[in-house]
Design a protein around this motif. Structure first.
Motif, PDB file in Angstrom:
ATOM      1  N   PHE A  45       1.016  -1.167   0.103  1.00  0.00           N
ATOM      2  CA  PHE A  45       0.120   0.027   0.012  1.00  0.00           C
ATOM      3  C   PHE A  45       0.850   1.364  -0.049  1.00  0.00           C
ATOM      4  N   THR A  46       1.903   1.103   0.802  1.00  0.00           N
ATOM      5  CA  THR A  46       2.817   2.556   0.977  1.00  0.00           C
ATOM      6  C   THR A  46       3.334   2.904  -0.227  1.00  0.00           C
ATOM      7  N   GLY A  47       4.190   1.960  -0.953  1.00  0.00           N
ATOM      8  CA  GLY A  47       5.025   2.082  -2.251  1.00  0.00           C
ATOM      9  C   GLY A  47       4.037   2.458  -3.376  1.00  0.00           C
ATOM     10  N   LEU A  66      10.150  -1.428  -7.226  1.00  0.00           N
ATOM     11  CA  LEU A  66      10.912  -2.618  -7.120  1.00  0.00           C
ATOM     12  C   LEU A  66      10.250  -3.503  -6.039  1.00  0.00           C
ATOM     13  N   GLU A  67       9.501  -4.664  -6.367  1.00  0.00           N
ATOM     14  CA  GLU A  67       8.999  -5.590  -5.398  1.00  0.00           C
ATOM     15  C   GLU A  67       9.796  -6.803  -5.414  1.00  0.00           C
ATOM     16  N   ALA A  68      10.077  -7.315  -4.287  1.00  0.00           N
ATOM     17  CA  ALA A  68      10.880  -8.568  -4.190  1.00  0.00           C
ATOM     18  C   ALA A  68      10.273  -9.737  -4.458  1.00  0.00           C
ATOM     19  N   ALA A  75       2.391  -7.602   3.675  1.00  0.00           N
ATOM     20  CA  ALA A  75       1.129  -7.268   4.674  1.00  0.00           C
ATOM     21  C   ALA A  75      -0.125  -6.888   3.932  1.00  0.00           C
ATOM     22  N   SER A  76       0.140  -6.163   2.743  1.00  0.00           N
ATOM     23  CA  SER A  76      -0.828  -5.553   2.102  1.00  0.00           C
ATOM     24  C   SER A  76      -1.865  -6.367   1.487  1.00  0.00           C
ATOM     25  N   GLY A  77      -1.420  -7.816   1.030  1.00  0.00           N
ATOM     26  CA  GLY A  77      -2.139  -8.707   0.598  1.00  0.00           C
ATOM     27  C   GLY A  77      -2.855  -9.757   1.420  1.00  0.00           C
ATOM     28  N   ASN A  79      -3.666  -8.875   5.088  1.00  0.00           N
ATOM     29  CA  ASN A  79      -4.272  -8.373   6.377  1.00  0.00           C
ATOM     30  C   ASN A  79      -5.584  -8.791   6.382  1.00  0.00           C
ATOM     31  N   GLY A  80      -6.336  -8.217   7.597  1.00  0.00           N
ATOM     32  CA  GLY A  80      -7.709  -8.468   7.827  1.00  0.00           C
ATOM     33  C   GLY A  80      -8.667  -7.433   7.009  1.00  0.00           C
ATOM     34  N   GLY A  81      -7.787  -6.477   6.379  1.00  0.00           N
ATOM     35  CA  GLY A  81      -8.865  -5.574   5.591  1.00  0.00           C
ATOM     36  C   GLY A  81      -9.664  -4.395   6.366  1.00  0.00           C
ATOM     37  N   GLY A 385       6.499   1.280  11.037  1.00  0.00           N
ATOM     38  CA  GLY A 385       5.959   1.120  12.289  1.00  0.00           C
ATOM     39  C   GLY A 385       4.467   1.238  12.115  1.00  0.00           C
ATOM     40  N   CYS A 386       3.727   0.369  11.378  1.00  0.00           N
ATOM     41  CA  CYS A 386       2.289   0.476  11.098  1.00  0.00           C
ATOM     42  C   CYS A 386       1.523  -0.237  12.337  1.00  0.00           C
ATOM     43  N   ILE A 387       2.293  -0.812  13.136  1.00  0.00           N
ATOM     44  CA  ILE A 387       1.883  -1.610  14.555  1.00  0.00           C
ATOM     45  C   ILE A 387       0.641  -2.257  14.221  1.00  0.00           C
ATOM     46  N   HIS A 389      -1.822  -1.749  12.274  1.00  0.00           N
ATOM     47  CA  HIS A 389      -2.934  -0.960  11.851  1.00  0.00           C
ATOM     48  C   HIS A 389      -2.606   0.162  10.780  1.00  0.00           C
ATOM     49  N   GLY A 390      -2.603  -0.669   9.563  1.00  0.00           N
ATOM     50  CA  GLY A 390      -1.822   0.315   8.462  1.00  0.00           C
ATOM     51  C   GLY A 390      -2.437   0.013   7.239  1.00  0.00           C
ATOM     52  N   VAL A 391      -3.939  -0.277   7.289  1.00  0.00           N
ATOM     53  CA  VAL A 391      -4.519  -0.260   6.010  1.00  0.00           C
ATOM     54  C   VAL A 391      -4.755   1.141   5.322  1.00  0.00           C
ATOM     55  N   SER A 392      -5.535   1.867   6.140  1.00  0.00           N
ATOM     56  CA  SER A 392      -5.743   3.138   5.883  1.00  0.00           C
ATOM     57  C   SER A 392      -4.348   3.974   6.206  1.00  0.00           C
TER      58      SER A 392
HETATM   59  C1  FAD Z   1      -2.173 -10.762   9.072  1.00  0.00           C
HETATM   60  C2  FAD Z   1      -2.231  -9.334   9.172  1.00  0.00           C
HETATM   61  C3  FAD Z   1      -3.447  -8.721   9.583  1.00  0.00           C
HETATM   62  C4  FAD Z   1      -3.592  -7.181   9.409  1.00  0.00           C
HETATM   63  N1  FAD Z   1      -4.746  -6.839   9.383  1.00  0.00           N
HETATM   64  C5  FAD Z   1      -4.917  -5.349   9.502  1.00  0.00           C
HETATM   65  C6  FAD Z   1      -6.317  -4.674   9.536  1.00  0.00           C
HETATM   66  O1  FAD Z   1      -7.079  -5.277   9.355  1.00  0.00           O
HETATM   67  N2  FAD Z   1      -6.350  -3.338   9.146  1.00  0.00           N
HETATM   68  C7  FAD Z   1      -5.225  -2.517   9.387  1.00  0.00           C
HETATM   69  O2  FAD Z   1      -5.220  -1.226   9.377  1.00  0.00           O
HETATM   70  N3  FAD Z   1      -3.812  -3.162   9.175  1.00  0.00           N
HETATM   71  C8  FAD Z   1      -3.715  -4.491   9.400  1.00  0.00           C
HETATM   72  N4  FAD Z   1      -2.544  -5.096   9.230  1.00  0.00           N
HETATM   73  C9  FAD Z   1      -1.311  -4.339   8.932  1.00  0.00           C
HETATM   74  C10 FAD Z   1      -1.345  -3.867   7.247  1.00  0.00           C
HETATM   75  O3  FAD Z   1      -1.513  -4.872   6.613  1.00  0.00           O
HETATM   76  C11 FAD Z   1       0.012  -3.115   6.921  1.00  0.00           C
HETATM   77  O4  FAD Z   1       0.143  -1.886   7.868  1.00  0.00           O
HETATM   78  C12 FAD Z   1       0.221  -2.601   5.823  1.00  0.00           C
HETATM   79  O5  FAD Z   1      -0.173  -3.624   4.640  1.00  0.00           O
HETATM   80  C13 FAD Z   1       1.664  -2.303   5.339  1.00  0.00           C
HETATM   81  O6  FAD Z   1       1.740  -1.799   4.010  1.00  0.00           O
HETATM   82  P1  FAD Z   1       3.135  -1.494   3.536  1.00  0.00           P
HETATM   83  O7  FAD Z   1       3.144  -1.072   1.988  1.00  0.00           O
HETATM   84  O8  FAD Z   1       3.782  -0.559   4.089  1.00  0.00           O
HETATM   85  O9  FAD Z   1       3.969  -2.856   3.535  1.00  0.00           O
HETATM   86  P2  FAD Z   1       3.714  -4.270   2.987  1.00  0.00           P
HETATM   87  O10 FAD Z   1       2.437  -4.563   2.303  1.00  0.00           O
HETATM   88  O11 FAD Z   1       4.437  -5.276   3.778  1.00  0.00           O
HETATM   89  O12 FAD Z   1       5.004  -4.255   1.704  1.00  0.00           O
HETATM   90  C14 FAD Z   1       6.219  -4.128   1.905  1.00  0.00           C
HETATM   91  C15 FAD Z   1       6.795  -4.786   0.547  1.00  0.00           C
HETATM   92  O13 FAD Z   1       8.187  -4.710   0.464  1.00  0.00           O
HETATM   93  C16 FAD Z   1       8.753  -5.663  -0.288  1.00  0.00           C
HETATM   94  N5  FAD Z   1      10.166  -5.967   0.284  1.00  0.00           N
HETATM   95  C17 FAD Z   1      10.953  -6.211   1.205  1.00  0.00           C
HETATM   96  N6  FAD Z   1      12.144  -6.239   1.274  1.00  0.00           N
HETATM   97  C18 FAD Z   1      12.401  -6.096  -0.309  1.00  0.00           C
HETATM   98  C19 FAD Z   1      13.565  -5.856  -0.990  1.00  0.00           C
HETATM   99  N7  FAD Z   1      14.848  -5.925  -0.398  1.00  0.00           N
HETATM  100  N8  FAD Z   1      13.520  -5.409  -2.173  1.00  0.00           N
HETATM  101  C20 FAD Z   1      12.234  -5.218  -2.753  1.00  0.00           C
HETATM  102  N9  FAD Z   1      11.049  -5.561  -2.137  1.00  0.00           N
HETATM  103  C21 FAD Z   1      11.117  -5.653  -0.660  1.00  0.00           C
HETATM  104  C22 FAD Z   1       7.942  -7.091   0.436  1.00  0.00           C
HETATM  105  O14 FAD Z   1       7.922  -8.112  -0.436  1.00  0.00           O
HETATM  106  C23 FAD Z   1       6.533  -6.428   0.566  1.00  0.00           C
HETATM  107  O15 FAD Z   1       5.623  -6.635  -0.444  1.00  0.00           O
HETATM  108  C24 FAD Z   1      -2.253  -6.536   9.345  1.00  0.00           C
HETATM  109  C25 FAD Z   1      -1.126  -7.230   8.839  1.00  0.00           C
HETATM  110  C26 FAD Z   1      -1.219  -8.504   8.947  1.00  0.00           C
HETATM  111  C27 FAD Z   1       0.246  -9.088   8.342  1.00  0.00           C
END
Ligand code: FAD
Length: 457
Positions: A45-47, A66-68, A75-77, A79-81, A385-387, A389-392
């Motif tokens: 979600f962030t990127g 660049l996605e690994a 977590a974005s794919g 989570n609880g949504g 540091g989404c702790i 709670h990071g969907v929004s």
């Molecule tokens: C089981 C679960 C349930 C959750 N439920 C909720 C919820 O209901 N509500 C809520 O608000 N939040 C929830 N969260 C938290 C929420 O999902 C996250 O805060 C949010 O998705 C984080 O998004 P992001 O883009 O920052 O990180 P991510 O979605 O984790 O993306 C980081 C990406 O970086 C990639 N990456 C890592 N290292 C490298 C590298 N060296 N090179 C290239 N790419 C790399 C990874 O493959 C990954 O795809 C939950 C999380 C989990 C795991």
């Protein structure tokens, strides 16, 4: 469990990834030397939101993501949504650490974040299975209820008017046949989505805006150079003017800048999903409002309905690792505990089976507060540091990061989590591990104390 589901689990896929069906990932970055204005590491979600927002504001920029793995793997794919307003761990911990004014600002940011996601889905007609259902935060015991009432008073004080309602047991029972729930805080302006569909819809939006996205392209080195930063993958090298590290729970594994390695550590949370309920079972259960539910334990459980008529439940205990491994995808003990909690909570569904189980990593920093920061000369931006709670949060963070990357001075870019003085993770492996173990022990003690003799699962 069907064979295909077992296969999905073996690949560490979530139920949502499994439900998505066939997915064709973009090709990885071909061998070569490249130049870019902005390289974004991590396609969650962030990127992806940052990429799209940058391209919308500045279409002439060359932006690469660049996605690994494949989009939806992080977590974005999985989570609880829950599109929800909780910031950090709890409003109580935020106020204790940061005071009332900053907690109010954080609450405003989170309400804006939920609206950002809701509007994005509506305006762009995203196929994210979004439902603006509202959410309950519930208590099971007298002690938890006492604390819930205090949280309600705090939330109504810091949030805009009419953001919350308090439901007593009578009201709860009218809306849900879950006799163990004593009371609830109802928050109407929240929703639920299918995270995998949503993150892949964000990918499409970012591409439509002109972003170049490469999947299965891990970044293996990041080094400062004259007038920029060199990012290396196994087969290619890119010179970028700016870099955005959107790797959340993986951030400590990134090669290169030391600072990013001590900002956070992963905590693993687990989920299971029931087989579909019958019409009769839904009728007995109630749950017509389809609200999402979290309890107010320290180790929260989170529950929701899926569009295909199942219930997912996650949370309870968490997993954590020694060192930099990222391998705790499976925890059968926690999955069994989730089943037991489900059966205790919904006695009319005691016989239900569970079709899929999975885990995922959330990013936790040592002061339980999201952080967006710079490395060196502000040309490398990181976010973590989404702790849990990071969907929004992370999607509005994407917009904020776009402002930082483009040098736009805005209300978002002035939000106090930017460039804040985060407490770093202690050096080495042993101290962080023991630190997490100690905090987990204390929080478990609070749950035990509040539930002693009252809950027998
Ligand atoms: C089981 C679960 C349930 C959750 N439920 C909720 C919820 O209901 N509500 C809520 O608000 N939040 C929830 N969260 C938290 C929420 O999902 C996250 O805060 C949010 O998705 C984080 O998004 P992001 O883009 O920052 O990180 P991510 O979605 O984790 O993306 C980081 C990406 O970086 C990639 N990456 C890592 N290292 C490298 C590298 N060296 N090179 C290239 N790419 C790399 C990874 O493959 C990954 O795809 C939950 C999380 C989990 C795991």
């Amino acid at each position: 469990m069907p064979d295909s589901t077992l296969e999905a689990m073996a690949k560490n896929h979530s139920f949502w990834q499994h439900q998505y069906g066939p997915y064709t990932a973009n090709k990885s970055l071909p061998t070569g030397h490249y130049q870019a204005d902005i390289v974004i590491v991590g396609g969650g979600f962030t990127g992806l939101t940052a990429a799209r927002e940058i391209m919308r504001d500045s279409p002439d920029k060359h932006v690469m993501v660049l996605e690994a793995n494949e989009i939806g793997f992080g977590a974005s794919g999985r989570n609880g949504g829950f599109n929800m307003t909780l910031f950090g761990m709890e409003p109580e911990t935020t106020i204790m650490r940061w005071g009332k004014q900053k907690t109010k600002e954080a609450q405003r940011y989170m309400q804006q974040a939920v609206a950002y996601v809701n509007n994005l889905i509506e305006n762009e007609k995203l196929d994210s299975d979004y439902e603006h259902t509202g959410m309950w935060r519930v208590a099971y015991t007298n002690s938890q209820e006492k604390r819930l009432k205090k949280t309600y008073a705090l939330l109504t004080d810091i949030a805009k008017p009419n953001s919350y309602e308090f439901y007593d047991q009578h009201m709860v029972r009218k809306k849900l046949n879950a006799p163990q729930i004593k009371s609830a805080i109802y928050e109407p302006e929240t929703g639920i989505l299918d995270p995998c569909k949503h993150v892949r819809a964000l990918k499409q939006l970012a591409e439509d805006a002109g972003t170049n996205i490469y999947e299965n392209t891990p970044v293996i080195d990041i080094r400062k150079s004259i007038n920029g930063t060199i990012i290396k993958t196994h087969h290619a090298q890119i010179k970028a003017k700016k870099v955005i590290l959107a790797t959340n729970a993986w951030s400590h594994t990134l090669p290169g800048p030391k600072k990013i390695q001590n900002r956070q550590r992963p905590a693993w949370t687990y989920q299971i999903v029931s087989e579909p309920l019958t019409k009769e079972e839904w009728k007995t259960l109630g749950w017509q409002d389809r609200m999402s539910i979290e309890d107010n334990r320290q180790f929260v459980h989170y529950l929701r309905i899926t569009t295909c008529g199942r219930i997912t439940i996650g949370g309870g205990d968490i997993g954590y690792e020694y060192g930099k491994d990222m391998n705790k995808w499976h925890d059968p003990k926690i999955w069994r505990a989730l089943e037991a909690h489900f059966r205790w909570l919904f006695p009319t569904l005691k016989h239900k089976k569970f079709d899929c189980q999975w885990g995922g990593a959330v990013s936790v920093n040592f002061d339980m507060t999201p952080e967006i920061g710079f490395i060196g000369d502000e040309n490398i931006i990181y976010s973590n540091g989404c702790i849990g709670h990071g969907v929004s949060l992370t999607q509005l963070n994407g917009r904020l990061i776009a402002d930082l990357a483009l040098g736009i001075d805005s209300e978002l870019s002035r939000f106090w989590i930017v460039n804040r003085n985060a407490v770093p993770v202690p050096p080495g492996n042993l101290l962080p591990y023991l630190g997490v173990k100690a905090v987990v022990g204390v929080l478990k003690g609070v749950d035990w104390y509040e539930e002693r003799g009252k809950i027998d699962r």
